[in-house]
Scaffold this motif. Structure first.
Motif, short mmCIF file in Angstrom:
data_model
loop_
_atom_site.label_atom_id
_atom_site.label_comp_id
_atom_site.label_asym_id
_atom_site.label_seq_id
_atom_site.Cartn_x
_atom_site.Cartn_y
_atom_site.Cartn_z
N ILE A 89 5.22 7.95 6.93
CA ILE A 89 4.63 6.78 6.80
C ILE A 89 4.37 6.50 5.09
O ILE A 89 3.86 7.45 4.69
N ASN A 90 4.65 5.11 4.74
CA ASN A 90 4.53 4.98 3.31
C ASN A 90 3.18 4.39 3.34
O ASN A 90 2.84 3.14 3.74
N ILE A 91 1.94 5.02 2.43
CA ILE A 91 0.78 4.58 2.50
C ILE A 91 0.51 3.84 1.08
O ILE A 91 -0.70 3.41 0.78
N GLY A 92 1.45 3.57 0.34
CA GLY A 92 1.33 2.87 -0.67
C GLY A 92 1.36 1.41 -0.72
O GLY A 92 1.89 0.52 -1.07
N CYS A 93 0.02 1.17 0.09
CA CYS A 93 -0.23 -0.37 0.35
C CYS A 93 -1.73 -0.84 0.25
O CYS A 93 -2.43 0.41 0.52
N PRO A 94 -2.14 -2.01 0.28
CA PRO A 94 -3.42 -2.08 0.53
C PRO A 94 -4.12 -1.55 1.44
O PRO A 94 -3.33 -1.58 2.63
N MET B 28 -10.52 -1.08 -18.22
CA MET B 28 -9.95 -1.96 -17.10
C MET B 28 -10.07 -1.65 -15.88
O MET B 28 -9.47 -0.67 -15.62
N ASN B 29 -10.75 -2.44 -15.07
CA ASN B 29 -10.43 -2.29 -13.68
C ASN B 29 -9.10 -2.90 -12.97
O ASN B 29 -9.05 -4.03 -13.01
N TYR B 30 -8.39 -2.15 -12.29
CA TYR B 30 -7.40 -2.71 -11.69
C TYR B 30 -7.63 -2.94 -10.03
O TYR B 30 -8.37 -2.03 -9.57
N THR B 31 -7.20 -3.58 -9.47
CA THR B 31 -7.18 -3.94 -8.09
C THR B 31 -5.98 -3.63 -7.24
O THR B 31 -4.77 -4.19 -7.51
N PHE B 32 -6.00 -2.80 -6.20
CA PHE B 32 -5.03 -2.47 -5.32
C PHE B 32 -5.09 -3.22 -3.89
O PHE B 32 -4.35 -2.98 -2.83
N ASP B 33 -6.27 -3.90 -3.82
CA ASP B 33 -6.46 -4.46 -2.52
C ASP B 33 -5.59 -5.92 -2.15
O ASP B 33 -5.25 -6.15 -1.07
N GLU B 34 -5.05 -6.26 -3.21
CA GLU B 34 -4.47 -7.62 -3.11
C GLU B 34 -3.03 -7.40 -2.24
O GLU B 34 -2.42 -6.57 -2.38
N ILE B 35 -3.08 -8.37 -1.20
CA ILE B 35 -1.65 -8.34 -0.59
C ILE B 35 -0.75 -9.27 -1.09
O ILE B 35 -1.07 -10.63 -1.19
N THR B 36 0.73 -9.08 -1.35
CA THR B 36 1.42 -9.62 -2.06
C THR B 36 2.66 -9.90 -1.07
O THR B 36 3.08 -8.86 -0.55
N ASN B 37 2.98 -11.34 -0.95
CA ASN B 37 4.15 -11.44 0.14
C ASN B 37 5.52 -11.06 -0.82
O ASN B 37 5.63 -11.70 -1.85
N ARG B 38 6.27 -10.17 -0.24
CA ARG B 38 7.41 -9.69 -0.93
C ARG B 38 8.62 -10.25 -0.24
O ARG B 38 9.64 -10.09 -0.56
N VAL B 39 8.39 -11.08 0.96
CA VAL B 39 9.54 -11.71 1.51
C VAL B 39 10.27 -12.69 0.83
O VAL B 39 9.62 -13.24 -0.19
N ASN B 40 11.65 -12.59 0.63
CA ASN B 40 12.68 -13.55 -0.02
C ASN B 40 12.43 -13.10 -1.29
O ASN B 40 12.72 -14.22 -2.11
N THR B 41 12.49 -11.86 -1.88
CA THR B 41 12.45 -11.37 -3.23
C THR B 41 13.90 -10.25 -3.18
O THR B 41 13.89 -9.67 -4.18
N TYR C 37 -6.83 5.23 -5.71
CA TYR C 37 -6.89 4.26 -4.64
C TYR C 37 -5.87 5.11 -3.50
O TYR C 37 -6.18 4.94 -2.18
N LEU C 38 -4.92 5.80 -3.78
CA LEU C 38 -4.20 6.25 -3.06
C LEU C 38 -4.76 7.42 -2.16
O LEU C 38 -4.77 7.70 -1.10
#
Ligand SMILES: Cc1ncc(COP(=O)(O)O)c(C=O)c1O
Length: 391
Positions: A367-372, A1-14, A295-296
């Motif tokens: 700097i944290n590069i665990g992001c899209p 299975m292919n996972y995608t790490f490019d998706e930007i998810t809004n984490r505000v208000n969680t 990805y990283l």
């Protein structure tokens, strides 16, 4: 299975530490947060499926860690690190930082000396000082772009009061995967001087080729008797909010003393969802993890290229593990105490200030590069413009 790490998810208000506490830590909402060490990626479906299944039962009374959770850990550690551990060596804790503190309480007394090697993850300092133990600092040495342990200096600092060392392996923030000979030499010194090694291996599963994590306890028979290993699925699978970790100690005396503190503080029951997530991740998450590491690796290669070509007076300490990059801004000649604020104000980025990790972190930022990747690209451009426009 292919996972995608490019998706930007809004984490505000969680109730998200990284996004919702920007104002508390940086006095502004107008920054991209790249500080606290969790990733902006959704967890693999095996974790959400397992949690959803348990959620639908709708009764969440007191729980414990079932045999299947121990079995998942034993198999994971064998598969990942070729280390054969036993169920009776494993104890659960509600986090690795709590476990560091428990180890201090269980295995040392006020006034004892505990060694840390800086720059290092800052809760190492408080886990010593908050319990009135004495902090002995053995700075790492930066040699040819890689940090090394200064074992000569370490030896010179040991006396009869030195009882423990906190080893960060892999090392946060410098990204070291300690080599066999480095661990062997350290273990030898500690065994000879009866110093317990608390080996924080929370980052053990995010390691980049060709590096290979070696659990400190595997170095020798003496090591296995002298080490408490702290591990978790939390960094690896981005589930830190589920407050679940574990320690491993084959030495029964060390095990019992730490576990007694876990019992005394009534921490044994754990978190239902944390245990379930850990088990699901360890049983079914390997493919996701392999793709995450790829990805990283891409993010790091991009950052390295960008820094070499566009930010030539900032130096990247190339990480051998973790999604955290340690950047050396010393050639920018901005006073260390002003650097984090300068980047916040001019690059609109929230980074972890190097000084948090000890005095030798002055002039550095993490700097944290665990992001899209698009987020990282934008952040690096912002750094470039911040320094171009003013200096
Ligand atoms: C070396 C190290 N240990 C422990 C932790 C945190 O562990 P926990 O959230 O399980 O307390 C971190 C988080 O960044 C870390 O880098």
């Amino acid at each position: 299975m292919n996972y995608t790490f490019d998706e930007i998810t809004n984490r505000v208000n969680t109730a998200c530490y990284k996004y919702d506490l920007k104002n508390k830590y940086f006095n502004t909402d107008d920054i991209t947060p790249m500080w606290v060490a969790d990733m902006d990626f959704k967890v693999p479906g095996c974790i959400t499926d397992a949690i959803n299944k348990r959620l639908s039962h709708a009764i969440f009374g007191y729980s414990y860690q079932p045999d299947s959770a121990y079995e998942a850990i034993i198999n994971w550690i064998l598969r990942q690190h070729n280390w054969k551990i036993k169920k009776e060596w494993i104890g659960f804790t509600p986090g690795v930082v709590p476990a560091l503190n428990l180890a201090v309480l269980a295995l040392t007394k006020p006034g004892d000396k505990i060694i840390v090697q800086t720059p290092v993850y800052f809760p190492f300092f408080t886990a010593v000082k908050d319990h009135h133990r004495h902090l002995t600092v053995n700075p790492l040495k930066l040699k040819g772009g890689r940090y090394c342990m200064d074992l000569k200096n370490l030896q010179s600092q040991i006396d009869s009061k030195t009882k423990m060392i906190f080893l960060c392996s892999p090392h946060n923030p410098t990204g070291n995967v300690w080599k066999k000979n480095e661990l062997q030499e350290l273990v030898e010194i500690c065994v000879k001087n009866e110093i317990v090694i608390v080996s924080d291996e929370i980052h053990a599963d995010i390691v980049f080729k060709p590096h290979k994590h070696i659990p400190t306890a595997m170095i020798s028979d003496d090591a296995s008797e002298n080490v408490i290993t702290l591990m978790a699925a939390s960094k690896t699978f981005n589930i830190a909010g589920l407050s679940t970790s574990y320690f491993i100690a084959s030495n029964k005396i060390l095990y019992n003393r730490v576990n007694r503190w876990v019992e005394k503080l009534h921490l044994t029951m754990g978190n239902i969802f944390g245990t379930i997530a850990l088990e699901a991740a360890y049983r079914h998450g390997k493919e996701w993890l392999e793709q995450l590491i790829d990805y990283l690796t891409g993010n790091i290669a991009f950052a390295e290229d960008f820094i070499n070509n566009e930010l030539s007076d900032i130096d990247l300490i190339r990480p051998e593990a973790t999604f955290l990059l340690w950047l050396d801004f010393r050639r920018k000649n901005i006073p260390g105490k002003q650097l984090n604020k300068y980047i916040e104000e001019n690059a609109r980025l929230g980074l972890s200030d190097g000084l948090l990790f000890g005095i030798d972190g002055e002039g550095f930022q993490r700097i944290n590069i665990g992001c899209p990747k698009p987020v990282l690209e934008k952040a690096l451009l912002q750094i470039k413009h911040a320094f171009n426009s003013v200096r």
